[in-house]
Design a protein around this motif. Sequence first.
Motif, PDB file in Angstrom:
ATOM      1  N   GLN A  44       0.812  -1.203   0.032  1.00 31.99           N
ATOM      2  CA  GLN A  44       0.003  -0.013  -0.082  1.00 31.99           C
ATOM      3  C   GLN A  44       0.809   1.247   0.052  1.00 31.99           C
ATOM      4  O   GLN A  44       0.671   2.245  -0.520  1.00 31.99           O
ATOM      5  N   MET A  47       2.306   1.827  -3.576  1.00 31.05           N
ATOM      6  CA  MET A  47       1.523   2.129  -4.452  1.00 31.05           C
ATOM      7  C   MET A  47       0.727   3.547  -3.855  1.00 31.05           C
ATOM      8  O   MET A  47       0.267   4.166  -4.814  1.00 31.05           O
ATOM      9  N   THR A  49      -2.014   4.034  -2.027  1.00 33.98           N
ATOM     10  CA  THR A  49      -3.165   3.508  -1.961  1.00 33.98           C
ATOM     11  C   THR A  49      -3.619   2.319  -1.105  1.00 33.98           C
ATOM     12  O   THR A  49      -2.573   1.532  -1.111  1.00 33.98           O
ATOM     13  N   ASP A  51      -6.547   0.920  -2.271  1.00 36.09           N
ATOM     14  CA  ASP A  51      -7.391   0.478  -3.089  1.00 36.09           C
ATOM     15  C   ASP A  51      -6.674  -0.870  -3.769  1.00 36.09           C
ATOM     16  O   ASP A  51      -5.406  -0.758  -4.001  1.00 36.09           O
ATOM     17  N   TRP A  52      -7.522  -1.956  -3.567  1.00 40.19           N
ATOM     18  CA  TRP A  52      -6.826  -3.108  -4.110  1.00 40.19           C
ATOM     19  C   TRP A  52      -6.677  -3.304  -5.552  1.00 40.19           C
ATOM     20  O   TRP A  52      -5.890  -4.108  -6.082  1.00 40.19           O
ATOM     21  N   ARG A  53      -7.164  -2.655  -6.353  1.00 40.79           N
ATOM     22  CA  ARG A  53      -7.316  -2.741  -7.705  1.00 40.79           C
ATOM     23  C   ARG A  53      -6.001  -2.276  -8.351  1.00 40.79           C
ATOM     24  O   ARG A  53      -5.073  -3.030  -9.246  1.00 40.79           O
ATOM     25  N   PRO A  54      -5.357  -0.996  -7.957  1.00 40.91           N
ATOM     26  CA  PRO A  54      -4.081  -0.654  -8.510  1.00 40.91           C
ATOM     27  C   PRO A  54      -2.919  -1.820  -8.104  1.00 40.91           C
ATOM     28  O   PRO A  54      -1.975  -1.972  -8.782  1.00 40.91           O
ATOM     29  N   LEU A  55      -3.184  -2.366  -6.943  1.00 37.01           N
ATOM     30  CA  LEU A  55      -2.255  -3.414  -6.340  1.00 37.01           C
ATOM     31  C   LEU A  55      -2.303  -4.718  -7.165  1.00 37.01           C
ATOM     32  O   LEU A  55      -1.155  -5.059  -7.391  1.00 37.01           O
ATOM     33  N   THR A  57      -3.489  -4.941 -10.153  1.00 39.91           N
ATOM     34  CA  THR A  57      -2.672  -4.489 -11.439  1.00 39.91           C
ATOM     35  C   THR A  57      -1.287  -4.392 -11.710  1.00 39.91           C
ATOM     36  O   THR A  57      -0.744  -4.864 -12.631  1.00 39.91           O
ATOM     37  N   GLN A  58      -0.986  -3.969 -10.433  1.00 40.60           N
ATOM     38  CA  GLN A  58       0.701  -3.895 -10.309  1.00 40.60           C
ATOM     39  C   GLN A  58       1.205  -5.470 -10.260  1.00 40.60           C
ATOM     40  O   GLN A  58       2.305  -5.652 -10.915  1.00 40.60           O
ATOM     41  N   LEU A  91      -9.917  -9.088 -11.795  1.00 37.01           N
ATOM     42  CA  LEU A  91      -9.660  -7.769 -12.005  1.00 37.01           C
ATOM     43  C   LEU A  91     -11.155  -7.149 -13.024  1.00 37.01           C
ATOM     44  O   LEU A  91     -11.723  -6.464 -12.682  1.00 37.01           O
ATOM     45  N   ASN A  96     -12.066  -8.806  -5.393  1.00 35.15           N
ATOM     46  CA  ASN A  96     -10.707  -8.706  -4.432  1.00 35.15           C
ATOM     47  C   ASN A  96     -10.464 -10.062  -3.873  1.00 35.15           C
ATOM     48  O   ASN A  96     -11.272 -10.534  -3.163  1.00 35.15           O
TER      49      ASN A  96
END
Length: 327
Positions: A44, A47, A49, A51-55, A57-58, A91, A96
Motif C-alpha cells: 500500500q 502504491m 493507496t 485500493d486493491w485494484r491498483p495493487l 494491476t501492479q 480484476l 478482491n
Amino acid sequence: MVGLVQNETIKLLRRRRFLVVVLILAILIPIFTYAQYRSVVTAQERMGTTDWRPLLTQQIVDMQNRLASSRLPEEWRDFIKVRIAQQQYYLDHDINPMAPGGPTFARGFMDQAISMFLPMIIVVLAVDLVSSEFSEGTVKLLLTRPVRRWKVLTSKYITLLLFTSLTVLTTLILAYLLSGVVFGYSGWDLPILTGFEVSGGELETSGAFMLPQWQFLLMQYGLGWFVCIVVATVTLMVSVLVRSAAAGMGIMMAALISGTILTQMASSWESSKYLFVVNLQLTDYLNGTLPPIKGMTLPFSLTVLSVWAIAALIIAYAAFIRRDVTS
C-alpha cells in the motif's frame, strides 16, 4: 476397543505431543499474521493507496515483466501465464481475491501450509506412536496382552485419526482468531472464485463460479484434512517399521522436504507424479494453479494419495502382527 482407544489417548496426552503442536501453532500463526500485515502495508505504501485494484494491476504488470526474461524456465513461464490470466479475471469481475479478514487469512494459511507445515506437525504427533513402545520398553507388555494385535494397532490408528482431525480444526480456529485481531473477523460471505481449469498450460475460466468464503474454507480444510490423514497413515507405517522415533522423524522429514523440491523441479520427470509427496498441494486445484506435472488433476491426486494410505496401512498391520518382541 473403546477402552483401548481411551488408553492410547491418555498415553498420547501424557507425551504432550498435542500440546507441543498447539503451542507451535499458537506461536507461528501470529508471526505469519504479522508478516502478512507488513506485506500488505508495504504494498500500500509503495502504491500510495489502499485500493486493491491498483495493487492487483501492479502484480499483473510485475508478472508480465518476468515473462520478458529469456532466462525464465518454461515451466515457470506457464505458471506465470496462468497466474496472470487468473488475476486479470478477478480484476475484470471486480472481485478482491485477498480482502482482509480472519477467514481470508485462514484460507491463505492453508494454501501455504498444506504441503509442508501441516504434514510436519502431523509427523511430530504421530512419529513415535509405535516406536515409543520400544524406546520405553513397554512393547513386550503391549503385545503379550490377551488382546489381538490388530486391535491394538487399530486403537492407535483411531486415536491418531482423532488427534489429526483435532489438529486441523485447531489450525482453522487459531488462524481465524489470532489473525482476526489484526485483520478483523468479517469476510465469511466474501465471494471466492473457484472452478478454474488448466488445459495445455492455459487457464480455462468457462467453468469458474463463485462460492461464499465459508463454503470454500470447508472444501479447502477438507482437502487439508485428507492430506494430513494420508501423512499420518504413512507416518504410522514408519513408526511400526522403525524402532527409533528419531529415525522415523528423519525419514518423514526427508520425504516431505524432497517432495517440496520435486514439485519445483520434477516437471520433466512425469513418473514422479505417482509419489505421494508430489500430490500434497490439493488446494491448488481449487485455486486453478498450474499443477507441478502436466496431466495431474484433483481426482488423480486423491487416487494416488488413497493408494499410498491403503498400502501403508497394509504394510503397518502386516509388520505389527508379525513383530517379534522376544529380542
